[in-house]
Design an enzyme around this catalytic site. Structure first.
Site, PDB file in Angstrom:
ATOM      1  N   GLN A 105      11.957  30.554  65.270  1.00 59.97           N
ATOM      2  CA  GLN A 105      11.531  30.116  63.941  1.00 59.97           C
ATOM      3  C   GLN A 105      10.028  30.392  63.827  1.00 59.97           C
ATOM      4  O   GLN A 105       9.205  29.630  64.330  1.00 59.97           O
ATOM      5  CB  GLN A 105      11.831  28.634  63.750  1.00 59.97           C
ATOM      6  CG  GLN A 105      13.282  28.250  64.032  1.00 59.97           C
ATOM      7  CD  GLN A 105      14.241  28.765  62.982  1.00 59.97           C
ATOM      8  OE1 GLN A 105      14.202  28.372  61.819  1.00 59.97           O
ATOM      9  NE2 GLN A 105      15.131  29.671  63.387  1.00 59.97           N
ATOM     10  N   GLY A 113      15.254  21.275  55.419  1.00 57.16           N
ATOM     11  CA  GLY A 113      15.541  22.338  56.369  1.00 57.16           C
ATOM     12  C   GLY A 113      14.636  23.551  56.214  1.00 57.16           C
ATOM     13  O   GLY A 113      13.828  23.655  55.280  1.00 57.16           O
ATOM     14  N   HIS A 114      14.813  24.490  57.128  1.00 59.87           N
ATOM     15  CA  HIS A 114      13.942  25.663  57.158  1.00 59.87           C
ATOM     16  C   HIS A 114      14.133  26.552  55.930  1.00 59.87           C
ATOM     17  O   HIS A 114      15.209  26.647  55.367  1.00 59.87           O
ATOM     18  CB  HIS A 114      14.127  26.468  58.450  1.00 59.87           C
ATOM     19  CG  HIS A 114      15.504  27.004  58.679  1.00 59.87           C
ATOM     20  ND1 HIS A 114      15.860  27.641  59.834  1.00 59.87           N
ATOM     21  CD2 HIS A 114      16.617  27.005  57.914  1.00 59.87           C
ATOM     22  CE1 HIS A 114      17.116  28.022  59.769  1.00 59.87           C
ATOM     23  NE2 HIS A 114      17.596  27.637  58.612  1.00 59.87           N
ATOM     24  N   ASN A 115      13.023  27.160  55.518  1.00 58.27           N
ATOM     25  CA  ASN A 115      12.990  28.106  54.394  1.00 58.27           C
ATOM     26  C   ASN A 115      13.250  27.467  53.036  1.00 58.27           C
ATOM     27  O   ASN A 115      13.469  28.185  52.052  1.00 58.27           O
ATOM     28  CB  ASN A 115      13.976  29.260  54.604  1.00 58.27           C
ATOM     29  CG  ASN A 115      13.630  30.111  55.805  1.00 58.27           C
ATOM     30  OD1 ASN A 115      14.275  30.007  56.845  1.00 58.27           O
ATOM     31  ND2 ASN A 115      12.604  30.929  55.693  1.00 58.27           N
ATOM     32  N   SER A 139      17.136  26.837  53.283  1.00 55.45           N
ATOM     33  CA  SER A 139      17.096  27.848  52.221  1.00 55.45           C
ATOM     34  C   SER A 139      17.510  27.320  50.855  1.00 55.45           C
ATOM     35  O   SER A 139      17.974  28.073  50.003  1.00 55.45           O
ATOM     36  CB  SER A 139      17.962  29.062  52.601  1.00 55.45           C
ATOM     37  OG  SER A 139      17.495  29.656  53.796  1.00 55.45           O
TER      38      SER A 139
END
Length: 222
Positions: free
Chosen positions: A75, A116-118, A136
């Site tokens: 990441q 969460g990521h993004n 995302s």
């Protein structure tokens, strides 16, 4: 603990037990309450308030299957937080896998929330306690997310949308308005009865469709 090449703006207050990784940037007037962790490379804008135990920039949940095992996907993105943002106690905002996770200006994020990521959170969004936002997800400006709501990955939610507490969002929302996906509270025995009926809705719809065809035929023959 403050890492290498950390930049702190004027009037920044850092309480006991905070950890700032290498290359962290914190804007003027921001306050970090005890035991906040900001991972390497992440940035906070001006006048941010980060409450105790929040974690900004931990690895996103990224793994790929390989011969019956799970392999970690690096990441390498960051978390960029805008100006005038408040993040509640024990909330976690994961760093992006490739692109950055973004929190827009003026957002108010409650306690014990997972982002969460993004994810891209637009300006002036409000997210109440215990909401879970998968990777995302994109929230446009001025979205309100009620407590304990869940938003599935890669969903986009339009500006001005309001998600009721406890709702599960599985698809894009393209227009403003309030959206709800939870059963109203009622006595448990009644809830069980209604839940059982939902399992038969598809068959009921088929029967209604057949009856409509029969009635239409009768009307044509009369």
């Amino acid at each position: 603990s403050i890492g290498l090449d950390v930049q702190l703006g004027e009037g920044v207050v850092i309480h006991a037990g905070c950890v700032l990784g290498d290359g962290v940037r914190i804007g003027d007037g921001s306050v970090l309450y005890p035991n906040v962790t900001i991972y390497a490379g992440c940035e906070l804008g001006r006048n941010a308030i980060i409450h105790a135990g929040a974690v900004i920039g931990a690895d996103g949940f990224g793994f790929a299957p390989d011969k019956g095992q799970w392999v970690k996907i690096p990441q390498i993105g960051r978390v960029i937080v805008g100006d005038e943002v408040e993040i509640g106690a024990s909330t976690t905002v994961d760093r992006g896998a490739l692109d950055n996770t973004l929190i827009g200006d003026g957002c108010k994020i409650d306690n014990q929330i997972q982002i969460g990521h993004n994810c891209v959170i637009g300006k002036h969004c409000v997210i109440a306690a215990c909401a879970a936002i998968a990777g995302s997800v994109t929230l446009a400006d001025n979205v309100i997310v009620g407590g304990a709501a869940m938003i599935a990955g890669h969903v986009t939610i339009a500006s001005g949308a309001v998600i009721s507490g406890g709702s599960l969002v599985m698809k894009n929302i393209t227009r403003p308005g309030q959206y709800t996906s939870v059963f109203p509270l009622e006595e448990h025995s009644h809830w069980l009865h209604n839940a059982a009926q939902i399992r038969h809705l598809s068959r009921l719809a088929e029967r209604v469709s057949e009856l409509e065809k029969i009635l239409k035929k009768i009307n044509l023959e009369s």
